[in-house]
Design an enzyme around this catalytic site. Structure first.
Site, PDB file in Angstrom:
ATOM      1  N   GLU A  42       0.794  -1.236   0.000  1.00 42.63           N
ATOM      2  CA  GLU A  42       0.000   0.000   0.000  1.00 42.63           C
ATOM      3  C   GLU A  42       0.829   1.290   0.000  1.00 42.63           C
ATOM      4  O   GLU A  42       0.316   2.346  -0.347  1.00 42.63           O
ATOM      5  CB  GLU A  42      -0.987   0.018   1.183  1.00 42.63           C
ATOM      6  CG  GLU A  42      -0.286   0.194   2.517  1.00 42.63           C
ATOM      7  CD  GLU A  42      -1.077   1.024   3.507  1.00 42.63           C
ATOM      8  OE1 GLU A  42      -2.263   1.271   3.284  1.00 42.63           O
ATOM      9  OE2 GLU A  42      -0.488   1.429   4.514  1.00 42.63           O
ATOM     10  N   ASN A  43       2.105   1.206   0.396  1.00 43.75           N
ATOM     11  CA  ASN A  43       2.968   2.395   0.401  1.00 43.75           C
ATOM     12  C   ASN A  43       4.068   2.325  -0.667  1.00 43.75           C
ATOM     13  O   ASN A  43       5.037   3.090  -0.620  1.00 43.75           O
ATOM     14  CB  ASN A  43       3.654   2.566   1.763  1.00 43.75           C
ATOM     15  CG  ASN A  43       2.682   2.615   2.918  1.00 43.75           C
ATOM     16  OD1 ASN A  43       2.593   1.665   3.694  1.00 43.75           O
ATOM     17  ND2 ASN A  43       1.942   3.681   3.018  1.00 43.75           N
ATOM     18  N   HIS A  71      -4.327   3.003   2.248  1.00 43.57           N
ATOM     19  CA  HIS A  71      -3.778   3.882   1.198  1.00 43.57           C
ATOM     20  C   HIS A  71      -3.978   3.353  -0.220  1.00 43.57           C
ATOM     21  O   HIS A  71      -3.397   3.894  -1.152  1.00 43.57           O
ATOM     22  CB  HIS A  71      -2.279   4.125   1.441  1.00 43.57           C
ATOM     23  CG  HIS A  71      -2.002   4.953   2.659  1.00 43.57           C
ATOM     24  ND1 HIS A  71      -2.671   6.136   2.906  1.00 43.57           N
ATOM     25  CD2 HIS A  71      -1.146   4.779   3.687  1.00 43.57           C
ATOM     26  CE1 HIS A  71      -2.221   6.642   4.049  1.00 43.57           C
ATOM     27  NE2 HIS A  71      -1.312   5.840   4.543  1.00 43.57           N
ATOM     28  N   HIS A 155      -4.789  -5.329   8.245  1.00 44.85           N
ATOM     29  CA  HIS A 155      -4.114  -4.033   8.138  1.00 44.85           C
ATOM     30  C   HIS A 155      -4.814  -3.092   9.117  1.00 44.85           C
ATOM     31  O   HIS A 155      -5.900  -2.583   8.823  1.00 44.85           O
ATOM     32  CB  HIS A 155      -4.244  -3.555   6.690  1.00 44.85           C
ATOM     33  CG  HIS A 155      -3.377  -2.389   6.381  1.00 44.85           C
ATOM     34  ND1 HIS A 155      -2.053  -2.524   6.044  1.00 44.85           N
ATOM     35  CD2 HIS A 155      -3.631  -1.060   6.365  1.00 44.85           C
ATOM     36  CE1 HIS A 155      -1.545  -1.336   5.823  1.00 44.85           C
ATOM     37  NE2 HIS A 155      -2.467  -0.421   6.018  1.00 44.85           N
ATOM     38  N   HIS A 180       0.429  -2.312   8.657  1.00 45.10           N
ATOM     39  CA  HIS A 180       0.014  -0.907   8.782  1.00 45.10           C
ATOM     40  C   HIS A 180       0.808  -0.085   9.784  1.00 45.10           C
ATOM     41  O   HIS A 180       1.068   1.081   9.529  1.00 45.10           O
ATOM     42  CB  HIS A 180      -1.489  -0.772   9.101  1.00 45.10           C
ATOM     43  CG  HIS A 180      -1.942   0.634   9.344  1.00 45.10           C
ATOM     44  ND1 HIS A 180      -2.081   1.552   8.317  1.00 45.10           N
ATOM     45  CD2 HIS A 180      -2.269   1.306  10.490  1.00 45.10           C
ATOM     46  CE1 HIS A 180      -2.493   2.714   8.823  1.00 45.10           C
ATOM     47  NE2 HIS A 180      -2.607   2.598  10.129  1.00 45.10           N
ATOM     48  N   HIS A 182       3.890  -0.542  10.682  1.00 45.68           N
ATOM     49  CA  HIS A 182       5.257  -0.439  10.147  1.00 45.68           C
ATOM     50  C   HIS A 182       6.360  -0.749  11.161  1.00 45.68           C
ATOM     51  O   HIS A 182       7.524  -0.499  10.884  1.00 45.68           O
ATOM     52  CB  HIS A 182       5.533   0.954   9.541  1.00 45.68           C
ATOM     53  CG  HIS A 182       4.749   1.270   8.306  1.00 45.68           C
ATOM     54  ND1 HIS A 182       5.136   2.234   7.402  1.00 45.68           N
ATOM     55  CD2 HIS A 182       3.603   0.754   7.814  1.00 45.68           C
ATOM     56  CE1 HIS A 182       4.253   2.305   6.416  1.00 45.68           C
ATOM     57  NE2 HIS A 182       3.298   1.420   6.644  1.00 45.68           N
TER      58      HIS A 182
END
Ligand SMILES: [Fe+2]
Ligand SMILES: [Fe+2]
Length: 267
Positions: A42-43, A71, A155, A180, A182
């Site tokens: 997602e990033n 995201h 997430h 999510h 991280h």
């Protein structure tokens, strides 16, 4: 026959994260004799969202499936592929009007073993979405009729929500893996009925950062309350993941192991 060997990588953040995957993943593939590779993407594009080009780049590195999260819609180019490419998942419990799909079933290179991947989004301290618990419960019967090997990416922000989902799905899926936040957590375990669990797999990206972003602007945002441009950080890049071994007949987890590798030790 051997257990199925799976690598699941935490959120890939921007080009430093992609570089870590490109350099380190081939080594891990050999070291762990991997059968199947999943990553949260997602990033991956510029620190937020996914584009077709970035997806293809990651698939070319050997990733079989990309999950996502809050995201997912940040880059509008993702709409060009989300309905076409079955290897890209968006959270299952988004609006029923969202394009794309929240789970998929994939066949291994042996041509017969099937693995399901389900992507869920948490609700605590996050935008409102459907209940991840009830949504996965609605689908699980259909999915487990097709394969017992089922991986879940939850997430979510709240540790409690992820742990609760782990217990909720224990014995019904092979793994519940958090993404999510991280930051890799040290609570990996196999729950009593055979589901591998970790609250957060971690991230592929710069460790000298605030969860992958340049430090200065994030501090400025906290101090001033004024939105800032969050740039992707580049210093001290790691690949973080978990390695799973799953019994191919029962779908139960045999082992879960945290992985954290420094990019500089491969260059
Ligand atoms: Fe996220
Ligand atoms: Fe993320």
């Amino acid at each position: 026959m051997d257990n199925i060997k799976i690598l699941f990588m935490g959120d890939i953040v921007g080009s430093p994260g992609r570089e870590a995957v490109k350099v380190i993943l081939p080594k891990l593939k050999e070291e762990y004799k991997l059968d199947f590779i999943v990553a949260n993407g997602e990033n991956a594009a510029g620190g937020s969202g996914l584009t077709p080009k970035v997806c293809m780049e990651l698939f070319d590195c050997g990733i079989d499936v990309l999950t996502s999260g809050d995201h997912i819609w940040r880059k509008k180019e993702v709409f060009e592929i989300i309905d076409k490419d079955l290897r890209i998942l968006r959270p299952l419990n988004l609006s029923k009007f969202s394009p794309g799909r929240g789970w998929g079933i994939y066949t291994l290179k042996d041509g017969k073993t099937k693995i399901a991947v389900i992507n869920l989004l948490g609700r605590v301290f996050m935008e409102p979405v459907d209940c991840p618990f009830l949504k996965v419960q609605e689908e699980i019967e259909n999915i487990s009729a097709q394969t017992k090997i089922i991986l879940v990416d939850i997430h979510a922000e709240a540790t409690s929500e992820k742990i609760a989902l782990g217990w909720f799905l224990d014995g019904q899926v092979s793994s519940v893996l958090g993404t999510h936040t991280h930051v890799q957590t040290a609570d990996e375990r196999i729950l009593p009925k055979g589901t591998a669990y970790i609250t957060d797999v971690g991230m592929c990206g710069a460790f000298d950062s605030v969860i992958g972003r340049k430090i200065e602007n994030v501090i400025k945002r906290f101090i001033t309350n004024i939105p800032q441009r969050f740039e992707v950080a580049e210093e001290n890049v790691n690949l973080e993941a978990v390695f799973l071994e799953i019994d191919r007949f029962t779908g139960k987890a045999v082992s879960i192991q945290r992985i954290k590798r420094k990019l500089t030790s491969y260059e």
